[in-house]
Design a protein around this motif. Structure first.
Motif, mmCIF file in Angstrom:
data_model
loop_
_atom_site.group_PDB
_atom_site.id
_atom_site.type_symbol
_atom_site.label_atom_id
_atom_site.label_comp_id
_atom_site.label_asym_id
_atom_site.label_seq_id
_atom_site.Cartn_x
_atom_site.Cartn_y
_atom_site.Cartn_z
ATOM 1 N N TYR C 125 0.841 -1.193 0.000
ATOM 2 C CA TYR C 125 0.000 0.000 0.000
ATOM 3 C C TYR C 125 0.883 1.252 0.000
ATOM 4 C CZ TYR C 125 -4.318 2.545 1.164
ATOM 5 O OH TYR C 125 -5.410 3.356 1.152
ATOM 6 N N GLY C 126 1.867 1.244 0.872
ATOM 7 C CA GLY C 126 2.751 2.404 0.973
ATOM 8 C C GLY C 126 3.520 2.647 -0.312
ATOM 9 N N LEU C 127 3.922 1.542 -0.954
ATOM 10 C CA LEU C 127 4.717 1.694 -2.170
ATOM 11 C C LEU C 127 3.897 2.179 -3.352
ATOM 12 C CD1 LEU C 127 7.019 -1.469 -2.163
ATOM 13 C CD2 LEU C 127 7.731 0.915 -2.130
ATOM 14 N N PHE C 128 2.674 1.672 -3.451
ATOM 15 C CA PHE C 128 1.967 1.860 -4.708
ATOM 16 C C PHE C 128 0.786 2.809 -4.683
ATOM 17 C CE2 PHE C 128 4.559 -0.839 -6.994
ATOM 18 C CZ PHE C 128 4.794 -2.010 -6.305
ATOM 19 N N VAL C 129 0.286 3.122 -3.499
ATOM 20 C CA VAL C 129 -0.871 4.012 -3.481
ATOM 21 C C VAL C 129 -0.391 5.443 -3.311
ATOM 22 C CG1 VAL C 129 -2.951 4.645 -2.197
ATOM 23 C CG2 VAL C 129 -2.400 2.241 -2.601
ATOM 24 N N ASN C 130 -0.800 6.292 -4.265
ATOM 25 C CA ASN C 130 -0.348 7.680 -4.228
ATOM 26 C C ASN C 130 -0.814 8.408 -2.989
ATOM 27 O OD1 ASN C 130 0.908 7.644 -6.717
ATOM 28 N ND2 ASN C 130 -1.016 7.988 -7.794
ATOM 29 N N GLY C 131 0.108 9.130 -2.408
ATOM 30 C CA GLY C 131 -0.309 10.051 -1.364
ATOM 31 C C GLY C 131 -0.408 9.460 0.028
#
Lengths: 229, 209, 231
Positions: C125-131
């Motif tokens: 989630y941290g790597l791929f979700v913007n913002g």
């Protein structure tokens, strides 16, 4: 028989009065009700909403109590009472959600706004739904009563946490209840009496429904037992 | 002289979904005795066996096990060994691993040497490492015997003892039964009376509803 | 044959055995773990596609993370009880050990499973979700630790309940959502605080709630588990 008629008459009287007694800015006569600023005539929903919300919680608590009794004594009638309490609680929970939405519409313009009280009643509705979904998924009678009681306990135990977290999550739009804290009763005597009468009347109605349902379920249960192998 | 090892059932009755399986069953078995449970298919033999082993709660009545003192529920796993068609092994594990579980789940230390000896005794290859899932039904039955005997149970309960077994297996079971009977308690539930020719106590479940 | 002094085995060893049985079985087949990982990857991919290059506000992203975790938990945490029913080994466990040992062994297993799952989910989630940015790491770490434990606690007793019912899969989230809701609200709120860079003490209310939730659910579970487990 007499009880049924008494409850019927009582509630009819309550309903008529709560809808017809005049709401004036400065109550003079004994039959005058005070105006609640912002709500005015629509405050009459109070007489119906609060009792239904109250009964939906009572229904759950009763279901829990009878469930615990069933776990200890294994008397099928305890399970029947538990299920009946949940059924009536569920009915009143639906009514409370609807009347609550109506109140929300009157007060703030939207039918639903996820404030703590509305969300709480919705969560209670979900718990009831889950309870009945669980019951219908178990065929063996003894297991059904046991697992339903256990779920009621687990759900009941986590419910208070909901009350604690909600204030931190959202700022409340629910108006301060006008009959809670000591001394701050903004109802006049007439309104209070009418309100309590409505509470009593609906409780009487719920009790009558409960007793009727329990008697029916017990008879069905016994009849099945005799006709089964 | 009262024996320290004793199992007694009194007033046992079981109702499933409003249908009564049996009622008012009782028995008393002491050390070095055999209990034979008989009855037609569907008469409730396996139900009674399960109640006896503490796997099912009776609708009425009780089972009391004494071994010096009255055996509590938490101690029951150590006292009973069961072989039954409906008792599943942990089929994703090998035979020796199942024995390891039989010990460790009960909270006992695992004696590998004894376990291997037991596997040999019931006629299994101790070197075999594949999962019980791949075994034939006869071999699974043998695993169940090793599983039940590992902790030297004072009460050995056999439901359909000869199921799925060939002549060698049957001979092995008769030996086990004889040995158990010497100093402990043996309970056998079966349709076939030749499984347990001599019995000190008997419960017949036919016509008990 | 003389009576021994001690018949009962070591409770801790029993608990360990229940845990190790599930753990070793899982290591061998890797059914649950691979399915769960695929589930998490797919869900996060869907979120990425839906967001596109948009940046959603912090509270929405905090909520979504825990939604993914919720559904991951619903996919994986019932398994430990359901497989025993499916394979018929529930009776074997009943014969061999006490209900308490079964409960704590499986609770431990679910704890490990949910921790592992959440770590992967959060990493992806941290790597791929913007913002999605965490400014106060201490709040977030404690939230994940306590939140995972809370999930495991509630999910385990509920799994034991639905394992005995017939429509297990669909019933599980229905039962779990109202029970987990206070937990979800607390962790979502705390995550939002963490991503806004709030001070650690601001989240103390959430932490108190999480700790008491875990304690209460486990206590209640130990009281009722016997009724669920025994026939």
């Amino acid at each position: 028989m007499a009880f049924r008629i008494a409850v019927g008459l009582w509630l009819t009287l309550v309903v008529i009065l709560s809808l017809s007694l005049p709401m004036v800015a400065r109550p003079e006569h004994w039959y005058d009700l005070p105006i609640v600023p912002g709500l005015e005539e629509k405050a009459r929903i109070l007489f119906f909403h609060v009792p239904t919300a109250w009964l939906s919680v009572v229904g759950f608590l009763l279901s829990l109590v009878y469930g615990v009794r069933y776990l200890r004594r294994r008397d099928p009638e305890d399970d029947l009472k538990s299920a009946t309490s949940a059924g009536i609680g569920f009915l009143f929970c639906v009514l409370a959600t609807v009347t609550g939405a109506i109140w929300a519409r009157f007060s703030w313009g939207t039918w639903w706004n996820w404030d703590p009280r509305q969300t709480s009643i919705f969560v209670l509705l979900l718990i009831y739904g889950a309870y009945f979904a669980l019951r219908s998924a178990i065929e063996v009678e003894e297991k059904r009563g046991t697992l339903a009681a256990v779920y009621a306990i687990i759900a009941g135990v986590t419910m208070p946490f909901f009350m604690f977290i909600m204030p931190r999550v959202l700022s409340s739009l629910h108006p301060e209840p006008i009959l809670n804290t000591q001394g701050k009763i903004q109802m006049n005597a007439t309104m209070l009496i009418l309100f309590l009468s409505s509470l009593a009347g609906f409780t009487g109605l719920a009790y009558w429904m409960w007793r009727l349902n329990v008697r029916m379920e017990v008879l069905l249960h016994r009849h099945h037992g005799q006709s089964g192998a | 002289m009262s024996s320290p090892l004793h199992i007694a059932g009194a007033g046992l009755c079981k109702v499933f979904n409003r249908r009564q399986v049996f009622s008012d069953v009782q028995f008393q078995v002491s050390q070095s005795e055999r209990l034979l449970i008989t009855g037609r298919n569907g008469s409730g033999k396996s139900t009674l066996v399960r109640i006896l082993c503490g796997l099912l709660t009776p609708s009425a009545g009780s089972v009391v096990i004494r071994w010096g003192h009255e055996v509590q529920e938490v101690e029951r796993p150590g006292v009973i060994g069961l072989v039954a068609p409906y008792l599943q092994m942990f089929e994703e594990f090998s035979a020796i691993e199942n024995l390891q579980l039989a010990a460790s789940l009960r909270g006992y230390p695992f004696e590998r040497g004894r376990a291997e000896h037991l596997l040999g005794r019931v006629g299994l290859d101790i070197k075999r490492k594949d999962a019980v899932r791949s075994y034939s039904s006869g071999m699974k039955q043998r695993v169940k015997y090793a599983f039940a005997l590992l902790h030297r149970p004072p009460i050995l309960v056999l439901d359909e003892p000869m199921a799925n077994l060939d002549a060698d297996g049957v001979a092995m079971v008769r030996e086990v039964m004889e040995e158990q009977h010497q100093e402990r308690i043996l309970v056998v539930a079966t349709n076939d009376l030749s499984d347990c020719p001599r019995a000190d106590a008997q419960v017949n479940l036919d016509g008990r509803t | 044959m003389a009576a021994p002094e001690v018949i009962r085995g070591s409770w801790l060893r029993s608990v360990g055995a229940v845990f190790m049985k599930d753990w070793r079985a899982e290591l061998r087949t890797r059914y649950a773990v691979s399915a769960l990982l695929m589930f998490v990857v797919t869900t996060i991919a869907i979120i990425m596609f839906s967001l596109g290059s948009e940046e959603a506000p912090a509270d929405v992203l905090s909520g979504m993370l825990w939604v993914v975790i919720f559904f991951g938990a619903m996919s994986g945490l019932a398994r430990t009880f359901v497989v025993e029913e499916e394979r018929g080994t529930a009776m074997t466990l009943q014969l061999l050990t006490t209900p308490g040992a079964v409960y704590f062994g499986k609770l431990l297993f679910n704890l490990v499973l949910v921790f592992g799952l959440n770590l992967v989910t959060i990493a992806l989630y941290g790597l791929f979700v913007n913002g999605f940015i965490i400014r106060t790491v201490s709040i977030f770490v404690l939230t994940v630790v306590l939140g995972s434990a809370g999930f495991a606690a509630a999910a385990t007793i509920l799994a034991a309940i639905i394992a005995r019912a017939s429509t297990k899969g669909t019933l599980y989230p229905v039962l779990a959502f109202p029970v987990l809701l206070p937990l979800l609200l607390a962790v979502i709120n705390a995550t939002r605080l963490a991503s806004e860079g709030a001070a650690f003490s601001e989240a103390s209310g959430e932490f108190q709630l999480l700790v008491s939730y875990i304690a209460v659910v486990i206590a209640a579970s130990t009281l009722v588990f016997d009724y669920v487990w025994k026939d």
